[in-house]
Scaffold this motif. Structure first.
Motif, PDB file in Angstrom:
ATOM      1  N   LYS A  69     -25.050   7.017 -10.060  1.00  0.00           N
ATOM      2  CA  LYS A  69     -23.716   7.590  -9.880  1.00  0.00           C
ATOM      3  C   LYS A  69     -23.660   8.493  -8.651  1.00  0.00           C
ATOM      4  O   LYS A  69     -22.659   8.498  -7.923  1.00  0.00           O
ATOM      5  CB  LYS A  69     -23.317   8.386 -11.120  1.00  0.00           C
ATOM      6  N   ASN A  70     -24.706   9.262  -8.405  1.00  0.00           N
ATOM      7  CA  ASN A  70     -24.670  10.298  -7.377  1.00  0.00           C
ATOM      8  C   ASN A  70     -25.345   9.928  -6.066  1.00  0.00           C
ATOM      9  O   ASN A  70     -25.110  10.582  -5.052  1.00  0.00           O
ATOM     10  CB  ASN A  70     -25.295  11.580  -7.926  1.00  0.00           C
ATOM     11  N   TYR A  71     -26.186   8.922  -6.087  1.00  0.00           N
ATOM     12  CA  TYR A  71     -26.920   8.534  -4.886  1.00  0.00           C
ATOM     13  C   TYR A  71     -26.738   7.039  -4.662  1.00  0.00           C
ATOM     14  O   TYR A  71     -27.460   6.226  -5.224  1.00  0.00           O
ATOM     15  CB  TYR A  71     -28.403   8.887  -5.018  1.00  0.00           C
ATOM     16  N   ASN A  72     -25.764   6.706  -3.863  1.00  0.00           N
ATOM     17  CA  ASN A  72     -25.453   5.314  -3.594  1.00  0.00           C
ATOM     18  C   ASN A  72     -24.805   5.216  -2.208  1.00  0.00           C
ATOM     19  O   ASN A  72     -24.604   6.224  -1.534  1.00  0.00           O
ATOM     20  CB  ASN A  72     -24.549   4.737  -4.690  1.00  0.00           C
ATOM     21  N   TYR A  73     -24.480   4.018  -1.824  1.00  0.00           N
ATOM     22  CA  TYR A  73     -23.927   3.787  -0.490  1.00  0.00           C
ATOM     23  C   TYR A  73     -22.646   4.580  -0.257  1.00  0.00           C
ATOM     24  O   TYR A  73     -22.445   5.155   0.812  1.00  0.00           O
ATOM     25  CB  TYR A  73     -23.686   2.283  -0.291  1.00  0.00           C
ATOM     26  N   SER A  74     -21.781   4.666  -1.275  1.00  0.00           N
ATOM     27  CA  SER A  74     -20.511   5.366  -1.089  1.00  0.00           C
ATOM     28  C   SER A  74     -20.692   6.881  -0.991  1.00  0.00           C
ATOM     29  O   SER A  74     -19.809   7.570  -0.494  1.00  0.00           O
ATOM     30  CB  SER A  74     -19.521   5.012  -2.205  1.00  0.00           C
ATOM     31  N   THR A  75     -21.835   7.403  -1.432  1.00  0.00           N
ATOM     32  CA  THR A  75     -22.099   8.835  -1.283  1.00  0.00           C
ATOM     33  C   THR A  75     -23.008   9.106  -0.079  1.00  0.00           C
ATOM     34  O   THR A  75     -23.486  10.227   0.097  1.00  0.00           O
ATOM     35  CB  THR A  75     -22.725   9.442  -2.559  1.00  0.00           C
ATOM     36  N   GLY A  76     -23.240   8.069   0.714  1.00  0.00           N
ATOM     37  CA  GLY A  76     -23.985   8.250   1.950  1.00  0.00           C
ATOM     38  C   GLY A  76     -25.471   7.971   1.874  1.00  0.00           C
ATOM     39  O   GLY A  76     -26.207   8.253   2.817  1.00  0.00           O
ATOM     40  N   TRP A  77     -25.925   7.384   0.780  1.00  0.00           N
ATOM     41  CA  TRP A  77     -27.355   7.115   0.615  1.00  0.00           C
ATOM     42  C   TRP A  77     -27.636   5.621   0.660  1.00  0.00           C
ATOM     43  O   TRP A  77     -26.954   4.825   0.019  1.00  0.00           O
ATOM     44  CB  TRP A  77     -27.852   7.661  -0.726  1.00  0.00           C
TER      45      TRP A  77
END
Length: 145
Positions: free
Chosen positions: A99-107
């Protein structure tokens, strides 16, 4: 972000520590920020810096409080470039990371599965460990930023 996933006691934490050890030995100019990485203790949580590149490590990942150490590292050091951590294969730990670490959050996230062998098989485990470390090293070669 590199996340080692697996069930409890499969070797996730030791692989995170092994890659930190490799960086320490390969890049003698590294800085151990606040002396946060101590490989002689249990789990590690801290930052190694090579020139301008900051790498965060969180080897504990068996429950949500452990995985929240990733958030803590990033809140204290928002300029971390790479985060190497561990997580279970399912449940709250995995859900929090996804939820917190993915492509949409910049990761950009790379999951590496750590297989557990039942019964334990030292030869298979050593082969598995070598493959995991080789993969991580291949991503991290030339770390200087």
């Amino acid at each position: 972000m590199f996340t080692l996933r697996g069930v409890s006691n499969c070797g996730k934490s030791s692989k995170v520590k092994d890659i930190a050890d490799w960086i320490i030995n390969t890049y003698p100019q590294h800085i151990n920020i606040n002396n946060s990485i101590n490989l002689n203790k249990g789990d590690i949580k801290g930052i190694l810096q090579i020139n301008n590149l900051k790498i965060g490590f969180n080897s504990s990942g068996d429950d949500i409080s452990c995985v929240l150490n990733n958030d803590d590292l990033l809140n204290n050091y928002p300029d971390i470039d790479i985060l190497i951590n561990s997580s279970r294969t399912k449940g709250a730990t995995r859900n929090h990371l996804e939820k917190n670490y993915n492509y949409s959050t910049g990761w950009l996230v790379k999951y590496i599965y750590v297989q557990k062998f039942n019964p334990s098989n030292l030869n298979q485990e050593q082969t598995r460990d070598n493959l995991i470390l080789d993969e991580l090293k291949s991503w991290l070669i030339g770390l200087e930023k």
